[in-house]
Design a protein around this motif. Sequence first.
Motif, PDB file in Angstrom:
ATOM      1  N   MET A   1       5.211  23.855 -25.583  1.00  0.00           N
ATOM      2  CA  MET A   1       4.654  23.151 -26.736  1.00  0.00           C
ATOM      3  C   MET A   1       5.399  23.556 -28.007  1.00  0.00           C
ATOM      4  O   MET A   1       5.790  24.715 -28.174  1.00  0.00           O
ATOM      5  N   SER A   2       5.584  22.614 -28.918  1.00  0.00           N
ATOM      6  CA  SER A   2       6.308  22.901 -30.149  1.00  0.00           C
ATOM      7  C   SER A   2       5.392  23.346 -31.280  1.00  0.00           C
ATOM      8  O   SER A   2       5.858  23.701 -32.360  1.00  0.00           O
ATOM      9  N   THR A   3       4.085  23.299 -31.052  1.00  0.00           N
ATOM     10  CA  THR A   3       3.135  23.758 -32.067  1.00  0.00           C
ATOM     11  C   THR A   3       2.306  24.910 -31.500  1.00  0.00           C
ATOM     12  O   THR A   3       2.311  25.175 -30.300  1.00  0.00           O
ATOM     13  N   GLY A   4       1.580  25.583 -32.389  1.00  0.00           N
ATOM     14  CA  GLY A   4       0.814  26.748 -31.987  1.00  0.00           C
ATOM     15  C   GLY A   4      -0.399  26.398 -31.141  1.00  0.00           C
ATOM     16  O   GLY A   4      -0.836  25.243 -31.068  1.00  0.00           O
ATOM     17  N   HIS A   5      -0.935  27.423 -30.483  1.00  0.00           N
ATOM     18  CA  HIS A   5      -2.151  27.280 -29.687  1.00  0.00           C
ATOM     19  C   HIS A   5      -3.296  28.010 -30.371  1.00  0.00           C
ATOM     20  O   HIS A   5      -3.155  29.176 -30.761  1.00  0.00           O
ATOM     21  N   LEU A   6      -4.410  27.313 -30.515  1.00  0.00           N
ATOM     22  CA  LEU A   6      -5.643  27.902 -31.034  1.00  0.00           C
ATOM     23  C   LEU A   6      -6.651  27.949 -29.891  1.00  0.00           C
ATOM     24  O   LEU A   6      -7.084  26.919 -29.388  1.00  0.00           O
ATOM     25  N   THR A   7      -6.999  29.170 -29.477  1.00  0.00           N
ATOM     26  CA  THR A   7      -7.964  29.359 -28.404  1.00  0.00           C
ATOM     27  C   THR A   7      -9.303  29.767 -29.009  1.00  0.00           C
ATOM     28  O   THR A   7      -9.368  30.718 -29.799  1.00  0.00           O
ATOM     29  N   ILE A   8     -10.350  29.052 -28.651  1.00  0.00           N
ATOM     30  CA  ILE A   8     -11.687  29.264 -29.215  1.00  0.00           C
ATOM     31  C   ILE A   8     -12.621  29.690 -28.091  1.00  0.00           C
ATOM     32  O   ILE A   8     -12.790  28.964 -27.105  1.00  0.00           O
ATOM     33  N   ASP A   9     -13.226  30.847 -28.254  1.00  0.00           N
ATOM     34  CA  ASP A   9     -14.094  31.424 -27.233  1.00  0.00           C
ATOM     35  C   ASP A   9     -15.544  31.036 -27.522  1.00  0.00           C
ATOM     36  O   ASP A   9     -16.224  31.659 -28.340  1.00  0.00           O
ATOM     37  N   LEU A  10     -16.014  29.979 -26.858  1.00  0.00           N
ATOM     38  CA  LEU A  10     -17.387  29.525 -27.065  1.00  0.00           C
ATOM     39  C   LEU A  10     -18.391  30.558 -26.582  1.00  0.00           C
ATOM     40  O   LEU A  10     -19.484  30.693 -27.145  1.00  0.00           O
ATOM     41  N   GLY A  11     -18.044  31.292 -25.547  1.00  0.00           N
ATOM     42  CA  GLY A  11     -18.923  32.349 -25.073  1.00  0.00           C
ATOM     43  C   GLY A  11     -19.139  33.421 -26.122  1.00  0.00           C
ATOM     44  O   GLY A  11     -20.252  33.959 -26.259  1.00  0.00           O
ATOM     45  N   ALA A  12     -18.092  33.734 -26.895  1.00  0.00           N
ATOM     46  CA  ALA A  12     -18.231  34.717 -27.968  1.00  0.00           C
ATOM     47  C   ALA A  12     -19.117  34.183 -29.087  1.00  0.00           C
ATOM     48  O   ALA A  12     -19.912  34.932 -29.672  1.00  0.00           O
ATOM     49  N   ILE A  13     -19.003  32.899 -29.405  1.00  0.00           N
ATOM     50  CA  ILE A  13     -19.872  32.303 -30.425  1.00  0.00           C
ATOM     51  C   ILE A  13     -21.328  32.408 -29.989  1.00  0.00           C
ATOM     52  O   ILE A  13     -22.203  32.796 -30.780  1.00  0.00           O
ATOM     53  N   VAL A  14     -21.592  32.076 -28.755  1.00  0.00           N
ATOM     54  CA  VAL A  14     -22.962  32.181 -28.238  1.00  0.00           C
ATOM     55  C   VAL A  14     -23.436  33.627 -28.262  1.00  0.00           C
ATOM     56  O   VAL A  14     -24.585  33.915 -28.652  1.00  0.00           O
ATOM     57  N   ALA A  15     -22.572  34.555 -27.875  1.00  0.00           N
ATOM     58  CA  ALA A  15     -22.948  35.975 -27.891  1.00  0.00           C
ATOM     59  C   ALA A  15     -23.267  36.435 -29.305  1.00  0.00           C
ATOM     60  O   ALA A  15     -24.225  37.205 -29.521  1.00  0.00           O
ATOM     61  N   ASN A  16     -22.491  35.976 -30.279  1.00  0.00           N
ATOM     62  CA  ASN A  16     -22.754  36.345 -31.677  1.00  0.00           C
ATOM     63  C   ASN A  16     -24.080  35.759 -32.151  1.00  0.00           C
ATOM     64  O   ASN A  16     -24.851  36.425 -32.867  1.00  0.00           O
ATOM     65  N   TRP A  17     -24.352  34.522 -31.774  1.00  0.00           N
ATOM     66  CA  TRP A  17     -25.633  33.899 -32.148  1.00  0.00           C
ATOM     67  C   TRP A  17     -26.798  34.674 -31.549  1.00  0.00           C
ATOM     68  O   TRP A  17     -27.791  34.950 -32.230  1.00  0.00           O
ATOM     69  N   ARG A  18     -26.680  35.048 -30.296  1.00  0.00           N
ATOM     70  CA  ARG A  18     -27.754  35.801 -29.650  1.00  0.00           C
ATOM     71  C   ARG A  18     -27.935  37.177 -30.290  1.00  0.00           C
ATOM     72  O   ARG A  18     -29.072  37.661 -30.443  1.00  0.00           O
ATOM     73  N   ALA A  19     -26.833  37.818 -30.663  1.00  0.00           N
ATOM     74  CA  ALA A  19     -26.936  39.132 -31.298  1.00  0.00           C
ATOM     75  C   ALA A  19     -27.630  39.038 -32.650  1.00  0.00           C
ATOM     76  O   ALA A  19     -28.475  39.882 -32.987  1.00  0.00           O
ATOM     77  N   LEU A  20     -27.303  38.014 -33.427  1.00  0.00           N
ATOM     78  CA  LEU A  20     -27.965  37.828 -34.720  1.00  0.00           C
ATOM     79  C   LEU A  20     -29.422  37.430 -34.533  1.00  0.00           C
ATOM     80  O   LEU A  20     -30.295  37.864 -35.287  1.00  0.00           O
TER      81      LEU A  20
END
Length: 348
Positions: A1-20
């Motif tokens: 690929m000629s452009t960058g990759h953005l990887t988004i961890d939905l599991g981490a978002i859910v874990a952060n929501w649960r922690a808060l």
Amino acid sequence: MSTGHLTIDLGAIVANWRALDAMSAGHVETGATVKANAYSLGAAPVSRALAKAGCRTFFVAAAEEGAAVRQSVGDKPRVFVYSGHMAGDTDMIGDLGLIPLLNSIEQMTRHIEALPGHPFGIQLDSGMNRLGMEPEEWFAVRDLVLKQGPKLIISHLACGDEPAHPMNAQQLDQFRAMTDGLQVPLSLSATAGVLLGPEYHFAMTRPGIGLYGGLPFAEASPVAAVSIPVIQTRDLEEGEPVGYGNAWIAERPTRIATIAAGYADGIIRAASNNGTLFAGCKPCKLVGRVSMDMLTIDITDLDRTPSALEILGPDQGIDALAEQAGTIGHEILTALGNRYQRRYRGAP
């Protein structure tokens, strides 16, 4: 690929929501702020992941954002709109069941006349002087508002990320004075307010940046990783310049990697000559100016030329990158451009 990759961890978002959520005792509901396209990480997949995890209430900045969230989560979750009921929003609010947080008598009048009986909330100004009804305005219409049955009354902390700041207690007192005795759910806290403790939680919290791995939630799981491909490498002699304005001069024989991202991709220009990228766990200095589409990186000390370098990941989070550019993690995330190849992982 000629452009960058953005990887988004939905599991981490859910874990952060649960922690808060776990920080709120009793019957406090934890919503989620997914404005600005979920801080540019994708309102649709983020909202879906949080809804599956049990989030029942979402907050957006504008009705147009609410439309995207509604399409993603279906009819049942509530979607509140911070900007309230703006002129031209009536059809969208009514058709999609969005709940505007009315900020003024003007908005209240517009809403009651255009959508009688449609749910709404109220935003109060407890001292930030940004959005919401000020005390005099609020007390003038409070009885009328209460007869209409608001679903939520909110305010917002100006200095919540500074726990010792006297403004926090001042706004808490003002919010209590404006809502004392009301039988309406109340909300004062975003991420920073959650961390201030139970007296700031009321019936609803609405974290934003903490969901996405940013301060002031220092224990948050990292969410975003950005890897940028190397376009070309070159070897410089001592004294040769790099980039616009000859902003960096080699002080030794140097190998430079030019990589495919720049300020058009959210790499803040203020990080020029002051950023760090990583090849595995090895740091590499960003040298020269940040260009629109390219960065130049000193890879002299690497054993081999990498195919890509990482600017966000396990070795460097959004707040570390923000510090290099003299900004905040919120801007790092929301500045991420549209050219990245996006990958989602960890969905529940």
